[in-house]
Design a protein around this motif. Structure first.
Motif, short mmCIF file in Angstrom:
data_model
loop_
_atom_site.label_atom_id
_atom_site.label_comp_id
_atom_site.label_asym_id
_atom_site.label_seq_id
_atom_site.Cartn_x
_atom_site.Cartn_y
_atom_site.Cartn_z
N LEU A 46 0.73 0.64 -3.93
CA LEU A 46 2.18 0.43 -3.99
C LEU A 46 2.91 1.03 -2.79
CD1 LEU A 46 2.84 1.23 -7.77
CD2 LEU A 46 2.63 -1.03 -6.70
N ASP A 50 8.19 1.79 -4.64
CA ASP A 50 7.70 1.32 -5.93
C ASP A 50 6.88 2.39 -6.65
OD1 ASP A 50 8.80 -1.29 -5.75
OD2 ASP A 50 7.15 -1.91 -4.47
N TYR A 169 -4.29 -6.71 -3.72
CA TYR A 169 -3.32 -5.69 -3.30
C TYR A 169 -2.14 -6.30 -2.55
CZ TYR A 169 -5.93 -1.45 -4.58
OH TYR A 169 -6.54 -0.43 -5.26
N TYR A 172 1.29 -6.39 -3.97
CA TYR A 172 2.08 -5.17 -4.04
C TYR A 172 2.53 -4.65 -2.68
CZ TYR A 172 -0.54 -5.38 -8.42
OH TYR A 172 -1.11 -5.81 -9.59
N ASN A 173 1.79 -5.02 -1.64
CA ASN A 173 2.07 -4.42 -0.33
C ASN A 173 1.54 -5.34 0.77
OD1 ASN A 173 2.19 -2.69 1.96
ND2 ASN A 173 2.04 -0.90 0.63
N PHE A 198 3.82 -8.68 -10.30
CA PHE A 198 4.56 -7.43 -10.13
C PHE A 198 6.03 -7.76 -9.97
CE2 PHE A 198 5.54 -3.48 -7.55
CZ PHE A 198 5.31 -2.59 -8.61
#
Length: 199
Positions: A46, A50, A169, A172-173, A198
């Protein structure tokens, strides 16, 4: 310039040739483990903003329908190929086999892959990578599809628990480099199981 991080999340799944039954406790343990990893600054993908307010990921309710004992057919004479990712990185994978299963009386199939580089290590020599997309993508689940980690079965049956499907991932990023789900692994059904999108 941000350093590109390669997303590799391996969860301990036990696969084999025996018929296995759905276990909600395993799903609960999966959810606890991934939440723990996301809450820890040392392992969380994250972004800082976040992470500060993170409490839990959103999951579909555990459902036995999405636990399948699939038929596994090992691929023959496959050559390594460069799998596309969310960045310019192109890791080499090989199609290891195909899994066949039924959900809601619909016959489905997915290809499973092996990371060529990782397969040379003792720790991940029996690891299989199952990326997939479905009709929930871009709605309740991440638009780019989801992943499931498996192990090479001892026979021609492999169990797949879609309740333990997780997001790349990249969901999220943006700094991560994540494999893009191959077109042949796009399911024309809704897999309402696993981690949701998310935000």
């Amino acid at each position: 310039m941000n350093k590109i991080f390669v997303f590799v999340l391996f969860l301990a799944f036990n696969t084999g040739f025996c018929q296995k039954k759905f276990d909600p406790v395993e799903v609960e343990n999966f959810q606890k483990k991934i939440n723990s990893e996301f809450a820890d600054p040392k392992t969380s993908p994250l972004e800082e903003k976040d992470l500060k307010k993170f409490k839990t990921l959103e999951f579909y309710s555990a459902n036995h329908k999405y636990f399948v004992n699939a038929k596994f057919i090992k691929a023959k004479n496959e050559k390594a190929f460069e799998m596309k990712t969310s960045t310019a990185r192109k890791p080499k994978y090989i199609k290891f086999g195909t899994v066949y299963f039924v959900i809601d009386k619909v016959a489905l199939q997915l290809n499973v892959y092996q990371d060529v580089q990782l397969s040379k290590t003792n720790e991940y020599k029996d690891h299989l990578f199952l990326p997939f997309s479905d009709l929930t993508c871009g709605k309740e689940s991440y638009i780019g599809g989801r992943y499931i980690d498996l192990k090479i079965p001892k026979g021609n049956t492999i169990y797949i628990d879609f309740n333990q499907a997780y997001n790349p991932y990249c969901a999220y990023n943006h700094k991560y480099s994540c494999p893009i789900v191959p077109l042949e692994n796009d399911l024309n059904v809704a897999i309402e199981a696993g981690v949701k999108t998310f935000h």
